[in-house]
Motif scaffolding. Structure first.
Motif, short mmCIF file in Angstrom:
data_model
loop_
_atom_site.label_atom_id
_atom_site.label_comp_id
_atom_site.label_asym_id
_atom_site.label_seq_id
_atom_site.Cartn_x
_atom_site.Cartn_y
_atom_site.Cartn_z
N ASP A 199 1.21 -1.29 -0.31
CA ASP A 199 0.10 0.05 0.16
C ASP A 199 0.82 1.75 0.10
O ASP A 199 0.16 2.35 -0.04
CB ASP A 199 -0.70 0.18 0.88
CG ASP A 199 -0.26 -0.14 2.75
OD1 ASP A 199 0.80 -0.09 2.63
OD2 ASP A 199 -0.95 -0.15 3.89
N GLY A 200 2.24 0.78 0.33
CA GLY A 200 3.22 2.45 0.64
C GLY A 200 2.54 3.44 1.86
O GLY A 200 3.04 4.47 1.22
N THR A 201 1.73 2.88 2.27
CA THR A 201 1.83 4.23 3.68
C THR A 201 3.14 3.95 4.51
O THR A 201 3.12 4.97 5.59
CB THR A 201 0.99 3.61 3.98
OG1 THR A 201 1.23 2.03 4.55
CG2 THR A 201 -0.71 3.50 3.08
N ASP A 202 3.76 3.18 4.51
CA ASP A 202 5.30 3.32 5.61
C ASP A 202 6.32 3.87 4.40
O ASP A 202 6.78 3.12 3.92
CB ASP A 202 5.42 1.85 6.07
CG ASP A 202 6.85 2.11 6.56
OD1 ASP A 202 7.37 2.92 7.32
OD2 ASP A 202 6.64 1.26 7.41
N PRO A 203 6.60 5.45 4.48
CA PRO A 203 7.20 5.56 4.12
C PRO A 203 8.98 4.89 3.88
O PRO A 203 10.10 4.84 3.04
CB PRO A 203 7.75 7.05 4.05
CG PRO A 203 6.16 6.95 4.79
CD PRO A 203 6.23 5.71 4.94
N SER A 204 9.05 4.42 5.10
CA SER A 204 10.32 3.97 5.28
C SER A 204 11.36 2.53 5.03
O SER A 204 12.09 1.69 4.85
CB SER A 204 10.49 4.28 6.65
OG SER A 204 10.44 3.22 7.71
N TYR A 205 9.89 1.56 4.77
CA TYR A 205 9.55 0.49 4.29
C TYR A 205 10.55 -0.34 5.45
O TYR A 205 11.10 -2.38 5.62
CB TYR A 205 10.97 0.03 3.20
CG TYR A 205 9.72 0.61 1.45
CD1 TYR A 205 8.68 -0.44 1.27
CD2 TYR A 205 9.97 1.58 0.83
CE1 TYR A 205 7.61 -0.04 0.54
CE2 TYR A 205 9.15 1.61 0.13
CZ TYR A 205 8.24 1.28 -0.18
OH TYR A 205 7.35 1.22 -1.36
N ALA A 206 10.27 0.01 6.98
CA ALA A 206 10.76 -0.31 8.59
C ALA A 206 10.11 -2.29 8.08
O ALA A 206 10.87 -2.74 8.58
CB ALA A 206 10.55 0.12 9.09
N LYS A 207 9.26 -2.54 7.59
CA LYS A 207 8.83 -3.86 7.96
C LYS A 207 9.01 -4.50 6.49
O LYS A 207 7.60 -5.61 6.91
CB LYS A 207 7.39 -3.88 8.80
CG LYS A 207 7.16 -3.52 10.03
CD LYS A 207 5.80 -3.20 10.85
CE LYS A 207 6.10 -2.22 12.22
NZ LYS A 207 4.80 -1.89 12.87
N ALA A 208 9.02 -3.91 5.61
CA ALA A 208 9.59 -5.21 4.08
C ALA A 208 9.85 -5.20 4.35
O ALA A 208 10.84 -5.66 4.62
CB ALA A 208 9.27 -4.16 3.02
N SER A 209 9.59 -7.12 3.60
CA SER A 209 10.62 -8.14 3.67
C SER A 209 10.13 -8.85 2.52
O SER A 209 9.75 -8.94 1.29
CB SER A 209 10.63 -8.76 4.77
OG SER A 209 9.22 -9.28 4.71
N VAL A 210 11.12 -9.51 1.49
CA VAL A 210 10.89 -10.72 0.76
C VAL A 210 11.48 -12.23 1.17
O VAL A 210 12.23 -11.86 1.98
CB VAL A 210 12.53 -10.20 -0.35
CG1 VAL A 210 12.21 -11.38 -1.59
CG2 VAL A 210 12.37 -9.05 -0.71
N VAL A 211 10.64 -12.69 1.26
CA VAL A 211 10.57 -13.62 1.93
C VAL A 211 10.94 -14.86 0.99
O VAL A 211 9.73 -15.15 -0.26
CB VAL A 211 9.53 -14.19 2.88
CG1 VAL A 211 9.35 -15.84 3.11
CG2 VAL A 211 9.24 -13.08 3.95
N VAL A 212 11.75 -16.18 0.76
CA VAL A 212 12.06 -17.20 0.10
C VAL A 212 11.58 -18.47 0.73
O VAL A 212 11.97 -18.68 2.52
CB VAL A 212 13.20 -16.84 -0.59
CG1 VAL A 212 13.52 -18.16 -1.57
CG2 VAL A 212 13.59 -16.04 -1.18
N ARG A 213 10.88 -19.20 0.47
CA ARG A 213 10.12 -19.94 0.98
C ARG A 213 10.12 -21.46 0.23
O ARG A 213 10.49 -21.54 -0.27
CB ARG A 213 9.21 -20.10 2.41
CG ARG A 213 7.71 -19.70 1.23
CD ARG A 213 7.00 -19.00 2.37
NE ARG A 213 5.73 -18.16 1.97
CZ ARG A 213 4.69 -17.58 2.22
NH1 ARG A 213 4.91 -17.38 3.27
NH2 ARG A 213 3.79 -16.76 1.39
#
Length: 219
Positions: free
Chosen positions: A65-79
Motif C-alpha cells: 500500500d505504500g503507507t510506510d515511507p521507510s519500508y521498515a517492516k517490508a521484506s522479501v521471503v523465499v520459502r
C-alpha cells in the motif's frame, strides 16, 4: 574330521561375508534411493526453470500500500513453492535479492543500485531479506520509486539489468523489462509521495544525484 571342520568354518564365513555384502549394498541403494526420491533434482535446470521455481517460492511482505515511507517492516521471503512439486531441492539454488531506486527526470527514469543480498534456497526453510534502511521517500520534491527483484544465479551483468520506458508515475511491474529470462519475480513498489509522481505535471523534478545512465551505479 579336522578337514571337515575347516570346510564348515570356511563355508560359514563365506556365507556371512556374502550376507554382509548384500546388506551393505542394499543399505547403500536404499540410502541413495531415499535421497533421489525424497528431493527434487534441479542440477540441469535452465535459467527459465530456476525462475519458474522462484516465482512460486518468493513473496513480498509489507510492500503493497505504500503507507510506510521507510519500508521498515517490508521484506522479501523465499520459502517452499506454493504449488506443483513441493519437494525440497537436492541442491540449493543460489538466489540474489536486489534493490534499486528509480528517480524521475525530464527525460527517462534513472536507476541507482542500493543493495544486493545473496542466499541459498532449497524450499526446506524460510529465508527472509529485510528491505535496506534509508530508502528515499520522495520528501525532497523528487518522484522516486523502489524496484526489487529476486533471481537465480550470479549477479546481473550489464545487459541483463532492468529497463523502463515511459512515465515513472504510472508505471507498473509489466513496464519493467530485464535482459534475461532468469528473473523469478520483481516488484515496482508504489510511490511514497504520490503527489510528487503526478503523471499530469509537465516537468518532473530532476534527481539530486546526476546520472548518465541506468548501469553507472551498478557494481
Amino acid at each position: 574330521m579336522h578337514s571337515n571342520q575347516t570346510r564348515f568354518r570356511h563355508t560359514v564365513l563365506s556365507a556371512g561375508a556374502a550376507v554382509l555384502a548384500l546388506l551393505a549394498t542394499g543399505c547403500w541403494n536404499a540410502s541413495a534411493g531415499a535421497q533421489t526420491g525424497g528431493c527434487r533434482d534441479a542440477g540441469d535446470w535452465s535459467g527459465r526453470e530456476q525462475a519458474a521455481w522462484l516465482r512460486t517460492a518468493v513473496a513480498f511482505h509489507g510492500t503493497t500500500d505504500g503507507t510506510d515511507p521507510s519500508y521498515a517492516k517490508a521484506s522479501v521471503v523465499v520459502r517452499g513453492p506454493r504449488g506443483g512439486d513441493v519437494r525440497v531441492l537436492c541442491r540449493p539454488l543460489a538466489v540474489q535479492v536486489e534493490f534499486w531506486i528509480l528517480t524521475a527526470t525530464t527525460t527517462r527514469p534513472e536507476m541507482s543500485f542500493v543493495m544486493r543480498y545473496g542466499l541459498s534456497a532449497d524450499g526446506g526453510r524460510t529465508r527472509t531479506v529485510a528491505f535496506p534502511a534509508g530508502l528515499p521517500t520522495g520528501q525532497d520534491d523528487t518522484c522516486v520509486r523502489v524496484l526489487v527483484a529476486a533471481y537465480a544465479g550470479t549477479p546481473l551483468a550489464g545487459g541483463e539489468l532492468p529497463r523502463m520506458a515511459g512515465d515513472l508515475a504510472t508505471a507498473g511491474d509489466a513496464d519493467v523489462r530485464f535482459g534475461t529470462a532468469r528473473i523469478g519475480v520483481h516488484r515496482l513498489l508504489p510511490a511514497q509521495g504520490p503527489a510528487r509522481c503526478d503523471a499530469g505535471r509537465s516537468t518532473p523534478s530532476p534527481s539530486s544525484t546526476a546520472s548518465t545512465g541506468w548501469d553507472i551505479y551498478h557494481p
